[in-house]
Design a protein around this motif. Structure first.
Motif, PDB file in Angstrom:
ATOM      1  N   ASP A  18       0.812  -1.215   0.000  1.00 46.93           N
ATOM      2  CA  ASP A  18       0.000   0.000   0.000  1.00 46.93           C
ATOM      3  C   ASP A  18       0.848   1.268   0.000  1.00 46.93           C
ATOM      4  O   ASP A  18       0.406   2.307  -0.458  1.00 46.93           O
ATOM      5  CB  ASP A  18      -0.914  -0.015   1.233  1.00 46.93           C
ATOM      6  CG  ASP A  18      -2.136   0.856   1.063  1.00 46.93           C
ATOM      7  OD1 ASP A  18      -2.769   0.802  -0.009  1.00 46.93           O
ATOM      8  OD2 ASP A  18      -2.451   1.601   2.005  1.00 46.93           O
ATOM      9  N   PHE A  19       2.071   1.186   0.501  1.00 46.68           N
ATOM     10  CA  PHE A  19       2.932   2.359   0.615  1.00 46.68           C
ATOM     11  C   PHE A  19       3.703   2.687  -0.665  1.00 46.68           C
ATOM     12  O   PHE A  19       4.340   3.719  -0.750  1.00 46.68           O
ATOM     13  CB  PHE A  19       3.941   2.182   1.759  1.00 46.68           C
ATOM     14  CG  PHE A  19       3.306   2.016   3.106  1.00 46.68           C
ATOM     15  CD1 PHE A  19       2.378   2.926   3.590  1.00 46.68           C
ATOM     16  CD2 PHE A  19       3.644   0.940   3.910  1.00 46.68           C
ATOM     17  CE1 PHE A  19       1.794   2.777   4.827  1.00 46.68           C
ATOM     18  CE2 PHE A  19       3.079   0.781   5.161  1.00 46.68           C
ATOM     19  CZ  PHE A  19       2.144   1.700   5.625  1.00 46.68           C
ATOM     20  N   TRP A  20       3.664   1.807  -1.662  1.00 51.48           N
ATOM     21  CA  TRP A  20       4.440   2.007  -2.892  1.00 51.48           C
ATOM     22  C   TRP A  20       3.629   2.824  -3.885  1.00 51.48           C
ATOM     23  O   TRP A  20       2.472   2.522  -4.166  1.00 51.48           O
ATOM     24  CB  TRP A  20       4.807   0.652  -3.483  1.00 51.48           C
ATOM     25  CG  TRP A  20       5.827   0.704  -4.573  1.00 51.48           C
ATOM     26  CD1 TRP A  20       7.142   1.031  -4.448  1.00 51.48           C
ATOM     27  CD2 TRP A  20       5.618   0.387  -5.957  1.00 51.48           C
ATOM     28  NE1 TRP A  20       7.775   0.932  -5.660  1.00 51.48           N
ATOM     29  CE2 TRP A  20       6.855   0.540  -6.606  1.00 51.48           C
ATOM     30  CE3 TRP A  20       4.520  -0.005  -6.698  1.00 51.48           C
ATOM     31  CZ2 TRP A  20       7.017   0.306  -7.967  1.00 51.48           C
ATOM     32  CZ3 TRP A  20       4.688  -0.239  -8.048  1.00 51.48           C
ATOM     33  CH2 TRP A  20       5.922  -0.080  -8.658  1.00 51.48           C
ATOM     34  N   SER A  21       4.249   3.865  -4.459  1.00 54.74           N
ATOM     35  CA  SER A  21       3.520   4.773  -5.349  1.00 54.74           C
ATOM     36  C   SER A  21       3.770   4.521  -6.830  1.00 54.74           C
ATOM     37  O   SER A  21       3.338   5.318  -7.665  1.00 54.74           O
ATOM     38  CB  SER A  21       3.906   6.214  -5.026  1.00 54.74           C
ATOM     39  OG  SER A  21       5.274   6.438  -5.363  1.00 54.74           O
ATOM     40  N   GLY A  22       4.437   3.436  -7.177  1.00 54.26           N
ATOM     41  CA  GLY A  22       4.716   3.147  -8.582  1.00 54.26           C
ATOM     42  C   GLY A  22       3.473   2.775  -9.373  1.00 54.26           C
ATOM     43  O   GLY A  22       2.433   2.414  -8.819  1.00 54.26           O
ATOM     44  N   SER A  23       3.603   2.844 -10.685  1.00 53.71           N
ATOM     45  CA  SER A  23       2.504   2.516 -11.589  1.00 53.71           C
ATOM     46  C   SER A  23       2.329   1.006 -11.668  1.00 53.71           C
ATOM     47  O   SER A  23       3.286   0.277 -11.932  1.00 53.71           O
ATOM     48  CB  SER A  23       2.805   3.073 -12.970  1.00 53.71           C
ATOM     49  OG  SER A  23       1.793   2.738 -13.875  1.00 53.71           O
ATOM     50  N   ARG A  24       1.118   0.521 -11.447  1.00 57.67           N
ATOM     51  CA  ARG A  24       0.817  -0.913 -11.446  1.00 57.67           C
ATOM     52  C   ARG A  24      -0.643  -1.143 -11.768  1.00 57.67           C
ATOM     53  O   ARG A  24      -1.463  -0.233 -11.683  1.00 57.67           O
ATOM     54  CB  ARG A  24       1.152  -1.520 -10.098  1.00 57.67           C
ATOM     55  CG  ARG A  24       0.389  -0.826  -8.965  1.00 57.67           C
ATOM     56  CD  ARG A  24       0.968  -1.103  -7.624  1.00 57.67           C
ATOM     57  NE  ARG A  24       0.465  -0.146  -6.639  1.00 57.67           N
ATOM     58  CZ  ARG A  24       0.719  -0.217  -5.372  1.00 57.67           C
ATOM     59  NH1 ARG A  24       1.457  -1.186  -4.891  1.00 57.67           N
ATOM     60  NH2 ARG A  24       0.254   0.680  -4.539  1.00 57.67           N
TER      61      ARG A  24
END
Length: 69
Positions: A18-24
């Motif tokens: 949840d803390f990762w802001s990368g595109s997915r």
């Protein structure tokens, strides 16, 4: 064509955190997460802020991404 990283929700990598802001992207079942390029980086919005990490990075402060079931 770029290599695609696909992983499931049980793998505790940045791409499923949840803390990762990368595109997915997540599949319709909310189980499989994919990125178009496994070398992309996303900023950590958790404990390791403002560092950036690749999708397959791991850390002890994992929190399952809300889009996953």
């Amino acid at each position: 064509m770029a290599t695609k990283l696909v992983t499931n929700y049980q793998v505790k990598h940045c791409v499923t955190c949840d803390f990762w802001s990368g595109s997915r992207n997540v599949d319709n079942a909310g189980v499989v997460v994919s990125v178009s390029d496994p070398s992309i980086k996303g900023k950590c919005l958790g404990k390791w802020r403002p560092n950036s990490f690749t999708p397959n990075h791991t850390c002890p402060d994992f929190k399952k991404w809300g889009a996953l079931k």
